[in-house]
Scaffold this motif. Structure first.
Motif, PDB file in Angstrom:
ATOM      1  N   UNK A  38       0.829  -1.204   0.000  1.00  0.00           N
ATOM      2  CA  UNK A  38       0.000   0.000   0.000  1.00  0.00           C
ATOM      3  C   UNK A  38       0.864   1.255   0.000  1.00  0.00           C
ATOM      4  N   UNK A  39       2.000   1.202   0.664  1.00  0.00           N
ATOM      5  CA  UNK A  39       2.892   2.362   0.703  1.00  0.00           C
ATOM      6  C   UNK A  39       3.600   2.538  -0.639  1.00  0.00           C
ATOM      7  N   UNK A  40       4.027   1.445  -1.251  1.00  0.00           N
ATOM      8  CA  UNK A  40       4.784   1.529  -2.495  1.00  0.00           C
ATOM      9  C   UNK A  40       3.925   1.852  -3.699  1.00  0.00           C
ATOM     10  N   UNK A  44       5.214   4.346  -6.934  1.00  0.00           N
ATOM     11  CA  UNK A  44       5.527   3.766  -8.245  1.00  0.00           C
ATOM     12  C   UNK A  44       4.746   4.479  -9.335  1.00  0.00           C
ATOM     13  N   UNK A  45       3.497   4.823  -9.082  1.00  0.00           N
ATOM     14  CA  UNK A  45       2.688   5.533 -10.072  1.00  0.00           C
ATOM     15  C   UNK A  45       3.275   6.915 -10.330  1.00  0.00           C
ATOM     16  N   UNK A  46       3.752   7.588  -9.279  1.00  0.00           N
ATOM     17  CA  UNK A  46       4.347   8.910  -9.441  1.00  0.00           C
ATOM     18  C   UNK A  46       5.614   8.848 -10.279  1.00  0.00           C
ATOM     19  N   UNK A  47       6.449   7.861 -10.028  1.00  0.00           N
ATOM     20  CA  UNK A  47       7.713   7.777 -10.755  1.00  0.00           C
ATOM     21  C   UNK A  47       7.475   7.444 -12.231  1.00  0.00           C
ATOM     22  N   UNK A  48       6.461   6.679 -12.541  1.00  0.00           N
ATOM     23  CA  UNK A  48       6.158   6.351 -13.930  1.00  0.00           C
ATOM     24  C   UNK A  48       5.576   7.562 -14.667  1.00  0.00           C
ATOM     25  N   UNK A  49       4.845   8.394 -13.940  1.00  0.00           N
ATOM     26  CA  UNK A  49       4.200   9.553 -14.558  1.00  0.00           C
ATOM     27  C   UNK A  49       5.148  10.735 -14.681  1.00  0.00           C
ATOM     28  N   UNK A  50       6.371  10.574 -14.205  1.00  0.00           N
ATOM     29  CA  UNK A  50       7.325  11.656 -14.271  1.00  0.00           C
ATOM     30  C   UNK A  50       7.072  12.712 -13.226  1.00  0.00           C
ATOM     31  N   UNK A  51       6.603  12.273 -12.070  1.00  0.00           N
ATOM     32  CA  UNK A  51       6.280  13.189 -10.967  1.00  0.00           C
ATOM     33  C   UNK A  51       7.515  13.817 -10.375  1.00  0.00           C
ATOM     34  N   UNK A  52       7.620  13.805  -9.070  1.00  0.00           N
ATOM     35  CA  UNK A  52       8.712  14.462  -8.365  1.00  0.00           C
ATOM     36  C   UNK A  52      10.037  13.827  -8.765  1.00  0.00           C
ATOM     37  N   UNK A  53      10.915  14.659  -9.332  1.00  0.00           N
ATOM     38  CA  UNK A  53      12.228  14.139  -9.700  1.00  0.00           C
ATOM     39  C   UNK A  53      13.289  14.904  -8.940  1.00  0.00           C
ATOM     40  N   UNK A  54      14.403  14.243  -8.706  1.00  0.00           N
ATOM     41  CA  UNK A  54      15.492  14.856  -7.948  1.00  0.00           C
ATOM     42  C   UNK A  54      16.213  15.869  -8.824  1.00  0.00           C
ATOM     43  N   UNK A  55      16.689  16.962  -8.249  1.00  0.00           N
ATOM     44  CA  UNK A  55      17.385  17.995  -9.057  1.00  0.00           C
ATOM     45  C   UNK A  55      18.735  17.530  -9.511  1.00  0.00           C
TER      46      UNK A  55
END
Length: 55
Positions: A38-40, A44-55
């Motif tokens: 439930x936490x992951x 995972x959806x955010x990373x696939x959608x190009x959400x928060x990325x590290x500078x």
């Protein structure tokens, strides 16, 4: 006098305790895996959608 009742009781208690502890551990593992999934899921959806990325 025979020691059979004591031996049977000792083995019974040992097996019973092993079953209780094993069942408890299995249930706790199942709950922990469900919580982890439930936490992951959102991350995972955010990373696939190009959400928060590290500078």
């Amino acid at each position: 006098m025979t020691h059979l009742p004591y031996i049977v009781a000792a083995y019974g208690m040992t097996i019973g305790l092993a079953v209780i502890l094993g069942t408890s551990a299995a249930l706790r593992l199942r709950r922990a895996r469900a919580r982890l999934a439930a936490i992951e899921r959102p991350s995972r959806a955010d990373s696939r959608a190009g959400g928060a990325s590290a500078p």
